[in-house]
Scaffold this active site. Structure first.
Site, PDB file in Angstrom:
ATOM      1  N   SER A  16       0.814  -1.216   0.000  1.00  0.00           N
ATOM      2  CA  SER A  16       0.000   0.000   0.000  1.00  0.00           C
ATOM      3  C   SER A  16       0.846   1.264   0.000  1.00  0.00           C
ATOM      4  O   SER A  16       1.810   1.395   0.759  1.00  0.00           O
ATOM      5  CB  SER A  16      -0.925   0.021   1.217  1.00  0.00           C
ATOM      6  OG  SER A  16      -1.638   1.250   1.274  1.00  0.00           O
ATOM      7  N   LYS A  17       0.473   2.222  -0.843  1.00  0.00           N
ATOM      8  CA  LYS A  17       1.137   3.527  -0.893  1.00  0.00           C
ATOM      9  C   LYS A  17       0.500   4.535   0.060  1.00  0.00           C
ATOM     10  O   LYS A  17       0.981   5.663   0.200  1.00  0.00           O
ATOM     11  CB  LYS A  17       1.100   4.085  -2.324  1.00  0.00           C
ATOM     12  CG  LYS A  17       1.966   3.326  -3.319  1.00  0.00           C
ATOM     13  CD  LYS A  17       1.883   3.973  -4.703  1.00  0.00           C
ATOM     14  CE  LYS A  17       2.914   3.421  -5.674  1.00  0.00           C
ATOM     15  NZ  LYS A  17       2.760   1.981  -5.942  1.00  0.00           N
ATOM     16  N   SER A  18      -0.578   4.144   0.724  1.00  0.00           N
ATOM     17  CA  SER A  18      -1.292   5.097   1.585  1.00  0.00           C
ATOM     18  C   SER A  18      -0.430   5.674   2.700  1.00  0.00           C
ATOM     19  O   SER A  18      -0.490   6.891   2.962  1.00  0.00           O
ATOM     20  CB  SER A  18      -2.543   4.434   2.169  1.00  0.00           C
ATOM     21  OG  SER A  18      -3.486   4.167   1.160  1.00  0.00           O
ATOM     22  N   THR A  64      -8.653  -1.645   2.138  1.00  0.00           N
ATOM     23  CA  THR A  64      -8.351  -2.231   0.845  1.00  0.00           C
ATOM     24  C   THR A  64      -8.808  -3.691   0.853  1.00  0.00           C
ATOM     25  O   THR A  64      -9.442  -4.159   1.797  1.00  0.00           O
ATOM     26  CB  THR A  64      -6.851  -2.075   0.514  1.00  0.00           C
ATOM     27  OG1 THR A  64      -6.612  -2.512  -0.823  1.00  0.00           O
ATOM     28  CG2 THR A  64      -5.975  -2.846   1.471  1.00  0.00           C
ATOM     29  N   LYS A  68     -13.574  -4.430   1.556  1.00  0.00           N
ATOM     30  CA  LYS A  68     -14.401  -3.267   1.199  1.00  0.00           C
ATOM     31  C   LYS A  68     -15.904  -3.534   1.304  1.00  0.00           C
ATOM     32  O   LYS A  68     -16.673  -2.602   1.548  1.00  0.00           O
ATOM     33  CB  LYS A  68     -14.054  -2.782  -0.212  1.00  0.00           C
ATOM     34  CG  LYS A  68     -12.683  -2.138  -0.309  1.00  0.00           C
ATOM     35  CD  LYS A  68     -12.468  -1.531  -1.689  1.00  0.00           C
ATOM     36  CE  LYS A  68     -11.140  -0.790  -1.771  1.00  0.00           C
ATOM     37  NZ  LYS A  68     -10.968  -0.083  -3.061  1.00  0.00           N
ATOM     38  N   ASN A  89     -14.258   2.249   1.428  1.00  0.00           N
ATOM     39  CA  ASN A  89     -12.787   2.252   1.436  1.00  0.00           C
ATOM     40  C   ASN A  89     -12.225   3.201   2.487  1.00  0.00           C
ATOM     41  O   ASN A  89     -11.012   3.323   2.609  1.00  0.00           O
ATOM     42  CB  ASN A  89     -12.223   2.607   0.053  1.00  0.00           C
ATOM     43  CG  ASN A  89     -12.324   4.086  -0.265  1.00  0.00           C
ATOM     44  OD1 ASN A  89     -13.230   4.774   0.227  1.00  0.00           O
ATOM     45  ND2 ASN A  89     -11.420   4.583  -1.093  1.00  0.00           N
ATOM     46  N   ASP A 105     -13.376   6.568  -3.542  1.00  0.00           N
ATOM     47  CA  ASP A 105     -12.876   6.235  -4.875  1.00  0.00           C
ATOM     48  C   ASP A 105     -13.570   7.050  -5.956  1.00  0.00           C
ATOM     49  O   ASP A 105     -12.935   7.452  -6.941  1.00  0.00           O
ATOM     50  CB  ASP A 105     -13.071   4.741  -5.151  1.00  0.00           C
ATOM     51  CG  ASP A 105     -12.055   3.863  -4.447  1.00  0.00           C
ATOM     52  OD1 ASP A 105     -10.954   4.359  -4.148  1.00  0.00           O
ATOM     53  OD2 ASP A 105     -12.355   2.689  -4.197  1.00  0.00           O
ATOM     54  N   GLY A 130     -13.861  -3.132 -17.825  1.00  0.00           N
ATOM     55  CA  GLY A 130     -13.748  -3.857 -16.564  1.00  0.00           C
ATOM     56  C   GLY A 130     -15.023  -3.773 -15.758  1.00  0.00           C
ATOM     57  O   GLY A 130     -15.733  -2.770 -15.795  1.00  0.00           O
ATOM     58  N   GLY A 133     -14.544  -4.353  -8.722  1.00  0.00           N
ATOM     59  CA  GLY A 133     -14.916  -3.420  -7.671  1.00  0.00           C
ATOM     60  C   GLY A 133     -14.654  -1.966  -8.010  1.00  0.00           C
ATOM     61  O   GLY A 133     -15.473  -1.088  -7.706  1.00  0.00           O
TER      62      GLY A 133
END
Length: 285
Positions: A16-18, A64, A68, A89, A105, A130, A133
């Site tokens: 995760s980049k959070s 994540t 969710k 999220n 999101d 796509g 989710g």
């Protein structure tokens, strides 16, 4: 922890980049708070929620995969947009100790499109590739902005069900993803007063996944090409779009945008967006 903190939860979570995003903003603002990550398994999710409820220093968490959907019944309230999308999220601990679930999101996806969406158009169309989710939030967001959505999936029946559930209006279309792989000689009309978007909302093109097969003869002149994949950040899809002369938006734009909404929920102040260039450099170094 003895001071305010938020975190991201999921399984796996190391990628995760959070923490880097929220930590960057906390540092820039000089806020005495932390943002971390916690590995929470599916079986451990109820105990995690029970454990943080009584912690006044815990401001909330980003959520994540795979939580969710399953986190929703564990919360006291779910924001109407999150309920409509069917995914949370972001969880926020309110002043009274109750927990509210949000979906950021949709707002994060729309943020880099704000200038285009502020203009007047006589027609807006989005081809969304796509049906997972992420596509749920994107379809809801785009239909709310007056876009006719063409939703492409490997299972067109699933795509139609998603449109019936989430898209406002009844002009939307479901189609087989393979339709866009082959060239077309369709003659697009004058697009000057139209907004055309092509969005990869699938994991195709991500490292370790098959490539996204899309022939840019399906892209009307002036289309905006948007890929939510973040690894790699500059996907083959985006490279081909730029080579064909299209404006592109990468997945980091959505990631930072959704984090910005969550940050304000957690810490009560908007993040310093003047440093987005520096933040991007840190995230991609």
């Amino acid at each position: 922890m003895s001071r305010r903190y938020a975190e991201v939860i999921g399984d796996p979570i190391a990628q995760s980049k959070s923490p880097a995003i929220h930590g960057f903003w906390l540092e820039k603002l000089g806020i005495e708070a932390d943002y971390g990550r916690s590995l929470v398994t599916a079986d451990g999710l109820p105990d995690y929620i029970a454990g943080v409820r009584g912690n006044a220093n815990w401001r909330g968490c980003n959520v994540t995969m795979p939580h969710k959907q399953t986190i929703m019944p564990l919360l006291d309230r779910v924001d109407p947009l999150a309920a409509r999308i069917g995914a949370v999220n972001t969880v926020v601990r309110e002043a009274d100790g109750t927990l509210t679930g949000y979906n950021t999101d949709a707002a994060g996806f729309l943020e880099p499109l704000a200038s285009s969406l502020a203009e007047k158009h006589y027609f807006r169309m989005a081809r969304v590739l796509g049906t997972g989710g992420a596509a749920r939030a994107i379809v809801a967001a785009l239909s709310d902005q007056g876009c006719v959505v063409v939703l492409a999936g490997r299972n067109p029946a699933k795509a139609q069900e998603l449109l019936d559930e989430l898209a406002r209006g009844n002009d939307h279309h479901a189609i087989d993803l393979a339709h866009f792989a082959d060239a077309t000689d369709f003659a697009f009309d004058d697009r000057e007063q139209c907004l055309d978007l092509i969005v990869n909302a699938s994991p195709l093109g991500m490292a370790g996944q098959p490539p996204l097969a899309f022939d840019f003869s399906h892209a009307p002149p002036g289309s905006v090409i948007y890929d939510i994949v973040t690894h790699p950040l500059d996907t083959d899809f985006l490279q081909c779009a730029r080579a064909a002369g299209f404006r592109t938006i990468d997945g980091l734009s959505m990631l930072i945008g959704q984090a910005a909404v969550a940050f304000e929920h957690f810490f009560g102040v908007a993040p310093p967006r003047d440093f987005d260039g520096e933040l991007r450099a840190r995230l991609t170094s």
